[in-house]
Scaffold this active site. Structure first.
Site, PDB file in Angstrom:
ATOM      1  N   ASP A 290     -30.858 -58.211  41.041  1.00  0.00           N
ATOM      2  CA  ASP A 290     -30.176 -58.878  42.151  1.00  0.00           C
ATOM      3  C   ASP A 290     -31.166 -58.882  43.312  1.00  0.00           C
ATOM      4  O   ASP A 290     -31.633 -57.816  43.744  1.00  0.00           O
ATOM      5  CB  ASP A 290     -28.916 -58.099  42.568  1.00  0.00           C
ATOM      6  CG  ASP A 290     -27.795 -58.192  41.528  1.00  0.00           C
ATOM      7  OD1 ASP A 290     -27.987 -58.869  40.508  1.00  0.00           O
ATOM      8  OD2 ASP A 290     -26.741 -57.564  41.747  1.00  0.00           O
ATOM      9  N   GLY A 377     -27.061 -70.094  44.436  1.00  0.00           N
ATOM     10  CA  GLY A 377     -27.193 -71.253  45.315  1.00  0.00           C
ATOM     11  C   GLY A 377     -27.350 -72.596  44.614  1.00  0.00           C
ATOM     12  O   GLY A 377     -27.783 -73.557  45.252  1.00  0.00           O
ATOM     13  N   ASP A 448     -17.711 -63.939  38.303  1.00  0.00           N
ATOM     14  CA  ASP A 448     -17.552 -62.705  39.093  1.00  0.00           C
ATOM     15  C   ASP A 448     -16.058 -62.402  39.260  1.00  0.00           C
ATOM     16  O   ASP A 448     -15.490 -62.606  40.338  1.00  0.00           O
ATOM     17  CB  ASP A 448     -18.182 -62.881  40.488  1.00  0.00           C
ATOM     18  CG  ASP A 448     -19.670 -63.175  40.413  1.00  0.00           C
ATOM     19  OD1 ASP A 448     -20.390 -62.426  39.744  1.00  0.00           O
ATOM     20  OD2 ASP A 448     -20.104 -64.174  41.013  1.00  0.00           O
ATOM     21  N   ASN A 513     -19.638 -60.848  34.574  1.00  0.00           N
ATOM     22  CA  ASN A 513     -19.648 -59.655  35.418  1.00  0.00           C
ATOM     23  C   ASN A 513     -18.219 -59.150  35.586  1.00  0.00           C
ATOM     24  O   ASN A 513     -17.261 -59.802  35.145  1.00  0.00           O
ATOM     25  CB  ASN A 513     -20.206 -60.001  36.805  1.00  0.00           C
ATOM     26  CG  ASN A 513     -21.590 -60.608  36.721  1.00  0.00           C
ATOM     27  OD1 ASN A 513     -22.523 -59.948  36.295  1.00  0.00           O
ATOM     28  ND2 ASN A 513     -21.732 -61.858  37.109  1.00  0.00           N
TER      29      ASN A 513
HETATM   30  O1  1PR Z   1     -22.473 -68.208  43.540  1.00  0.00           O
HETATM   31  O2  1PR Z   1     -24.034 -69.685  42.323  1.00  0.00           O
HETATM   32  O3  1PR Z   1     -24.685 -68.694  44.503  1.00  0.00           O
HETATM   33  O4  1PR Z   1     -24.509 -67.300  42.462  1.00  0.00           O
HETATM   34  C1  1PR Z   1     -24.607 -66.056  43.072  1.00  0.00           C
HETATM   35  C2  1PR Z   1     -24.956 -65.065  41.993  1.00  0.00           C
HETATM   36  O5  1PR Z   1     -25.230 -63.842  42.626  1.00  0.00           O
HETATM   37  C3  1PR Z   1     -23.831 -64.835  41.017  1.00  0.00           C
HETATM   38  O6  1PR Z   1     -24.351 -64.775  39.698  1.00  0.00           O
HETATM   39  C4  1PR Z   1     -23.255 -63.490  41.415  1.00  0.00           C
HETATM   40  O7  1PR Z   1     -22.872 -62.741  40.265  1.00  0.00           O
HETATM   41  C5  1PR Z   1     -24.435 -62.820  42.091  1.00  0.00           C
HETATM   42  N1  1PR Z   1     -24.026 -61.953  43.195  1.00  0.00           N
HETATM   43  C6  1PR Z   1     -23.562 -62.376  44.401  1.00  0.00           C
HETATM   44  N2  1PR Z   1     -23.345 -61.299  45.178  1.00  0.00           N
HETATM   45  C7  1PR Z   1     -23.667 -60.201  44.468  1.00  0.00           C
HETATM   46  C8  1PR Z   1     -23.583 -58.822  44.930  1.00  0.00           C
HETATM   47  O8  1PR Z   1     -23.822 -57.870  44.171  1.00  0.00           O
HETATM   48  N3  1PR Z   1     -23.237 -58.630  46.189  1.00  0.00           N
HETATM   49  N4  1PR Z   1     -24.528 -59.837  42.229  1.00  0.00           N
HETATM   50  C9  1PR Z   1     -24.103 -60.620  43.223  1.00  0.00           C
HETATM   51  C10 1PR Z   1     -23.817 -59.655  41.150  1.00  0.00           C
HETATM   52  C11 1PR Z   1     -23.811 -58.682  39.188  1.00  0.00           C
HETATM   53  C12 1PR Z   1     -24.702 -58.368  38.088  1.00  0.00           C
HETATM   54  C13 1PR Z   1     -25.126 -56.938  38.180  1.00  0.00           C
HETATM   55  C14 1PR Z   1     -24.320 -56.311  37.099  1.00  0.00           C
HETATM   56  C15 1PR Z   1     -24.879 -55.097  36.531  1.00  0.00           C
HETATM   57  N5  1PR Z   1     -24.479 -58.790  40.378  1.00  0.00           N
HETATM   58  O9  1PR Z   1     -25.746 -59.194  37.962  1.00  0.00           O
HETATM   59  O10 1PR Z   1     -26.459 -56.855  38.107  1.00  0.00           O
HETATM   60  O11 1PR Z   1     -23.022 -56.106  37.608  1.00  0.00           O
HETATM   61  O12 1PR Z   1     -24.921 -54.093  37.448  1.00  0.00           O
HETATM   62  P1  1PR Z   1     -24.829 -52.578  36.960  1.00  0.00           P
HETATM   63  O13 1PR Z   1     -25.495 -52.504  35.611  1.00  0.00           O
HETATM   64  O14 1PR Z   1     -25.608 -51.799  37.966  1.00  0.00           O
HETATM   65  O15 1PR Z   1     -23.381 -52.228  36.916  1.00  0.00           O
HETATM   66  P2  1PR Z   1     -23.880 -68.526  43.280  1.00  0.00           P
END
Ligand code: 1PR
Length: 596
Positions: A290, A377, A448, A513
């Site tokens: 991320d 994005g 998500d 997720n």
């Molecule tokens: O909506 O098209 O702009 O995409 C945004 C992308 O960014 C989406 O794929 C969304 O999942 C991700 N995202 C947005 N905000 C966050 C955040 O964490 N604040 N990350 C985020 C989501 C989820 C996984 C993560 C796993 C494993 N991250 O990718 O890495 O949950 O984590 P873990 O093994 O530590 O539990 P758009």
């Protein structure tokens, strides 16, 4: 007379590879494919000397590789792999360049019909036929293999170059095998092919929905097959002509050795025996980064707890877990089957303005030879000057910068909501446009969801599951509410409804997720992953919650997930990727340790 289905929509108008723009847009009135095939066949009977084209004798020793990039997709990884092996690249600008090549690599990308159309319009098809018939050093990759056959059912039937007997058809998903076929699989070697000498029992990376089948008519060509519900052609070889359905440029070290052996047939390798075991598609282990800009303006890898990426300190700073390029390179070396970047503030910042992120992708793809996915994005955007950017432009820039797949989050939610309301596929959504141009296998939808407990399935209009652990008030059911903008806003659609809708609209894979489990290290949400992986026939990547190696075996044993993704445990070095692989082997989920 067969007409080709090729709209100019399907040509990617932003190709940055030299010369390809002119290939795409200077095309004059095309010969029909029938005429073209007749010409190809004729050219086998006639000697090359009937042409008024000058052919340079192959020296075989030059460090220059000719690349046929007709501008319909990302061939950056092939370029990077060739350069990594110490070769220079000369791009084909005219058919003559094909005929003058010492060795030619043809990484077919995009859809069969539009590729054939471009090749025909530019005169490349005829030159290719001549080159191959003359047994000159050739390596086709993926679509570059399929185009050698008589025809394809992809948006067709559409005629191909007609050099190899057979029809390219779609995998059958009715027998439980997910289409596209994405991931690491072993080859069954059918005959000595030299370029495959180092493969041994290693797996190679496939990503495709269409395949050619071995038959009595083409058996003299087939050098290996792969099994995915049925045996299909994984590679062909006749003399100096080779083609592979898998992606050597994405198959790690073993893939690089395939390229090396083609580029330098005299190169020595460790010839390993191929045990000839029928192997199943390996379950992929994916490292996810991320990425966002921290308060100092540096692009960092961060990781949240339930999507909250800030430290709970007085400064409330963004957690910094490392540098994206370095970490991605490390995960490649550690054995990750894929690497994903999520630009987590992409929903509010315009990604094409985020040049450092594009730079991260470019630099990563120079040294990481497994598939790279990037998300964040991807949507239509109008900047402060009123300039409109389509989501296809955003995705194209990601592809050009080294992504093999793009991942769409928020925009896919809005698209699915609209589709479920109207039941009309407009063809205009980012999902539909990008999958039409780059193929379904290049489009991941990232979901998500957040768990919402209910007492009874009748309490909501969305699909519920009976949960393994009851909710805080003893609720036995839950539905999974989709969110947008990084989990900030809940939407009136469930993960189940969304997954089915995006599959219909052309998504090739789902990254699933779960906000409740994210960063908790307590295991994947098995209820959710089972619900979604049973509902769709495209691959599902389980994400969020991995804390120990047993969580990976659990998700693969209890659900139909095709891959498992983790972030925190890899970033914090709590669990090495290799330990996950060893555990999957011990549990009998994998057949051998080194998929690549
Ligand atoms: O909506 O098209 O702009 O995409 C945004 C992308 O960014 C989406 O794929 C969304 O999942 C991700 N995202 C947005 N905000 C966050 C955040 O964490 N604040 N990350 C985020 C989501 C989820 C996984 C993560 C796993 C494993 N991250 O990718 O890495 O949950 O984590 P873990 O093994 O530590 O539990 P758009």
């Amino acid at each position: 007379m067969i007409t080709l289905h090729c709209s100019s929509m399907e040509l990617v108008p932003y190709s940055s590879s030299f010369g390809t723009k002119s290939l795409l847009f200077s095309a004059l009135s095309p010969p029909s494919i029938i005429t073209l095939r007749q010409k190809c066949l004729k050219s086998t009977r006639k000697s090359i000397s009937t042409r008024n084209l000058v052919i340079r004798a192959s020296s075989g020793s030059s460090s220059v590789v000719t690349l046929l990039d007709y501008g319909a997709g990302n061939v950056r990884s092939v370029r990077n792999a060739i350069r990594h092996l110490g070769y220079e690249i000369e791009d084909v600008q005219t058919p003559k360049d094909i005929l003058n090549a010492d060795r030619l690599i043809f990484p077919g990308v995009g859809a069969f019909a539009s590729a054939m159309d471009i090749l025909a319009k530019t005169g490349m098809a005829e030159a290719l036929c001549t080159y191959i018939k003359d047994d000159r050093p050739f390596l086709g990759i993926c679509l570059g293999l399929q185009l050698l056959f008589e025809s394809s059912e992809e948006n067709g039937p559409v005629n191909g170059l007609g050099l190899i007997p057979g029809v390219v058809g779609r995998f059958n998903s009715s027998n439980g095998f997910r289409v596209p076929h994405i991931g690491w699989n072993a080859l069954q070697i059918a005959k000595d092919s030299e370029i495959l000498d180092d493969i041994g029992d290693h797996h190679v990376y496939f990503v495709h929905s269409y395949r050619a089948m071995p038959s009595d008519d083409n058996k003299e060509w087939v050098s290996s097959t792969c099994n995915y519900g049925e045996d299909f052609i994984a590679s062909i070889r006749r003399g100096n002509v080779h083609a592979v359905q898998f992606h050597p440029e994405k198959s790690g070290d073993v893939g690089l050795s395939v390229l090396r052996r083609f580029l330098n047939p005299k190169s020595k390798g460790t010839k390993k025996p191929n045990h000839g075991k029928a192997s199943k598609l390996a379950k992929r282990v994916i490292a996810c980064l991320d990425v966002r800009t921290n308060d100092e303006g540096d692009l960092v890898v961060t990781k949240g707890d339930q999507y909250d990426v800030r430290e709970h300190t007085k400064e409330n700073e963004v957690r910094n877990l490392g540098k994206p390029v370095e970490l991605a390179g490390q995960y490649y070396k550690d054995g990750a089957d894929e690497v994903s970047f999520l630009n987590i503030t992409g929903f509010r910042d315009f990604p094409l303005g985020d040049l450092p992120m594009l730079q991260v992708l470019r630099r990563t793809s120079e040294n990481v030879f497994v598939p790279l996915t990037v998300g964040g994005g991807i949507r239509d955007f109008t900047d402060a000057n009123g300039r409109h950017y389509s989501s296809l432009e955003v995705a194209s820039e990601y592809f050009r910068s080294g992504a093999d797949k793009i991942s769409i989050g928020s925009d896919a939610v809005y698209t699915a909501e609209e589709y479920l309301k109207t039941k009309v596929k407009t063809g205009k959504s980012s999902l539909e446009q990008i999958s039409r141009v780059y193929g379904n296998q290049a489009v991941v939808v990232s979901i998500d969801p957040r768990r919402v407990y209910v007492k009874s399935p009748n309490d909501v209009q969305f699909k519920t599951v009976r949960v393994a652990k009851p909710g805080p008030n003893g609720e036995e059911y839950a539905w999974y509410q989709c969110t947008v903008s990084g989990g900030r806003e809940g939407r009136p659609i469930g993960a189940y409804e969304l997954a089915k809708a995006v599959e219909e609209l052309g998504a090739g894979e789902i990254l699933l997720n779960c906000i409740d489990c994210d960063g908790q290290g307590k295991g994947f949400d098995i209820d959710l992953i089972k619900l979604i992986s049973d509902a769709v026939s495209i691959p599902v990547i389980a994400s969020s919650g991995a804390g120990i190696v047993e969580h990976f075996s659990e998700v693969f044993m209890k659900t139909n997930a095709s891959a498992a993704l983790a972030a925190g445990i890899f970033h914090r070095k709590e669990v090495p990727i290799q330990a996950v692989k060893e555990h999957l082997l011990k549990e009998g989920i994998e057949e051998w340790l080194e998929p690549r």
